[in-house]
Scaffold this active site. Structure first.
Site, short mmCIF file in Angstrom:
data_model
loop_
_atom_site.label_atom_id
_atom_site.label_comp_id
_atom_site.label_asym_id
_atom_site.label_seq_id
_atom_site.Cartn_x
_atom_site.Cartn_y
_atom_site.Cartn_z
N GLU A 282 2.58 2.21 2.39
CA GLU A 282 3.16 3.53 2.13
C GLU A 282 4.46 3.71 2.92
OE1 GLU A 282 0.11 6.77 0.94
OE2 GLU A 282 0.87 7.39 2.88
N HIS A 303 -13.77 -18.50 0.40
CA HIS A 303 -14.55 -18.99 -0.73
C HIS A 303 -14.20 -18.27 -2.03
CE1 HIS A 303 -17.23 -21.50 1.80
NE2 HIS A 303 -16.72 -20.68 2.71
N LYS A 417 -0.06 12.11 -9.39
CA LYS A 417 -0.61 13.47 -9.27
C LYS A 417 -0.05 14.36 -10.38
CE LYS A 417 -1.04 13.43 -4.24
NZ LYS A 417 -0.53 13.99 -3.01
#
Ligand code: PA5
Length: 429
Positions: A282, A303, A417
């Site tokens: 961010e 793995h 948003k």
């Protein structure tokens, strides 16, 4: 020395002559940060938090944590992003991933997604137990925690009645503004402050992180003492480890290493990795620039991701974080019949085997063309956590400045948003 940046595995990737000018840039960025002469300088309050935090509020946090522990078996922490990750990272770092299974007070985090399955599960976990709630939102308007709080407010009031529920709800928010602050004043919730000049992802050493961490039973005095040690060492405009880390990552980025993998060989570090990903992603991912932060836990992810790291596109570098001692030690026993062929390990501790696995991994990845840095931390306790938090926060601010971005804003977060509000029919969208 609690924390050391070990650069020995970088020797085939980083030349001193190339690093030198970047170290000078990092020191200059640190100096500007100290003077407040930087982009986003209205959000650099985190820089002096370890020394200049509000002592009265700190005492109130400890009292509230004690009350929560005395009156509840469950603490529900509601928040998202910077109002969530730091507290959870710290609690799992200090108590391990199975912290709740051993704890008298279980801490559950909600409001960090819009999953009704998760919220219902936590509501079910509250059954038959006394509950307190800490709702955390700087803005007081973030949708995910707001939905969760609407549901938990109702739950608490149904269960305890309005007056008792109000005593069990703690709000961490802006000191004066916002819906949550207004509601808290009206309902009589005890409130704690997210300082104006501290952004969400830099707020773990404010009440945002401190109340859940203290309620979980951890020593926030030691945490702040560690952060103070970090401030003393890393805020300077010199060649300290935090500035060096910022310089090295920028040098690698300029050389085409666009992804940083945070690597730990301890699963208790999983959520700290998530906190790091928010802090760096961010802060730096903007204006078409930025190192992409990713993470793995080893040896688990060797793995699954090991093949790519060893052999895939060569755009990665790794930052390993290791711990000098394990909290609980198990030694591999000798078997009378060496049925599994493991007697060659008999007498070794699992921590020794794990440390060797890390060394082997670093050597393999370096051979595969992946630059590796190693951050060596003494142990997973409060003091070391405080120093580690400051190390990374400071490096992030310096690194963002070197990249030429404002590391303290997050304009890109608004895009989803706006669409979500429009699609949901929120008035005004
Ligand atoms: O770092 C940030 O600023 C964000 O991640 C915020 O913490 C997050 O969006 C939550 O915001 P708020 O605390 O206002 O609810």
């Amino acid at each position: 020395m609690a924390l050391k940046l070990n650069e020995k595995y970088l020797s085939s990737f980083v030349k001193d002559s190339e690093l030198k000018p970047l170290l000078a840039q990092a020191a200059s960025a640190a100096e500007k940060l100290q003077k407040g002469d930087c982009a986003g300088n209205d959000f650099i309050g985190w820089r002096v938090l370890p020394t200049e935090y509000d002592r009265d509020e700190f005492a109130r946090i400890k009292d509230a944590a004690k009350r929560i522990r005395e009156t509840s078996q469950v603490l529900v922490v509601i928040g998202i992003g910077g109002s969530y990750l730091g507290a959870r990272a710290a609690i799992e770092f200090l108590g391990g991933r199975f912290y709740n299974d051993f704890a008298d007070l279980k801490v559950y985090f909600v409001g960090n997604s819009i999953s009704s399955e998760e919220l219902s599960a936590v509501l079910r976990l509250c059954e038959g137990k006394d509950v307190s709630v800490n709702v955390i939102s700087k803005s007081g308007t973030t949708t995910e925690p707001a939905i969760a709080f609407r549901i938990f407010k109702n739950y608490m009031e149904q269960r305890y009645g309005k007056a008792e529920a109000a005593k069990r709800i703690y709000a961490t928010t802006d000191k004066a503004r916002g819906t949550l602050k207004e509601l808290s004043t009206r309902e009589g919730y005890e409130t704690f402050v997210v300082p104006d000049d501290v952004g969400g992802r830099y707020s773990v050493l404010t009440a945002v992180g401190l109340l859940p961490i203290a309620a979980a039973g951890f020593d926030i005095d030691a945490l702040m003492a560690g952060a103070q040690a970090g401030q003393k060492k890393f805020e300077k405009a010199d060649d300290n480890a935090s500035n060096r880390y910022a310089a090295i990552r920028n040098l690698l980025y300029r050389g085409g290493k666009k992804t940083e993998l945070y690597v730990s060989f301890d699963p208790a570090f999983t959520m700290f990795n998530e906190w790091l990903k928010q802090l760096y992603g961010e802060s730096e991912g903007k204006d078409g620039k930025g190192i992409f932060p990713a993470s793995i836990i080893c040896s688990t992810d060797l793995h699954s991701m090991g093949q790519y790291i060893q052999d895939g596109e060569r755009t990665l570098y790794e930052t390993f974080v290791s711990f000098g001692s394990a909290r609980d030690e198990i030694t591999v026993e000798k078997a009378a019949e060496d049925f599994d062929g493991l007697n060659y390990l008999a007498g070794k501790t699992m921590a020794q085997v794990n440390a060797t696995a890390m060394e082997a991994t670093i050597l393999a990845h370096v051979d595969g063309g992946v630059p590796c840095m190693l951050l060596e931390v003494e142990k997973m306790d409060e003091q070391n956590l405080g120093e580690l938090v400051y190390f990374f926060e400071h490096a992030c601010a310096v690194s963002g400045a070197m990249l030429g971005v404002n590391p303290f804003n997050q304009p890109g977060v608004e895009a989803y948003k706006k669409n979500m509000f429009r699609l949901l029919g929120k008035p005004g969208y």
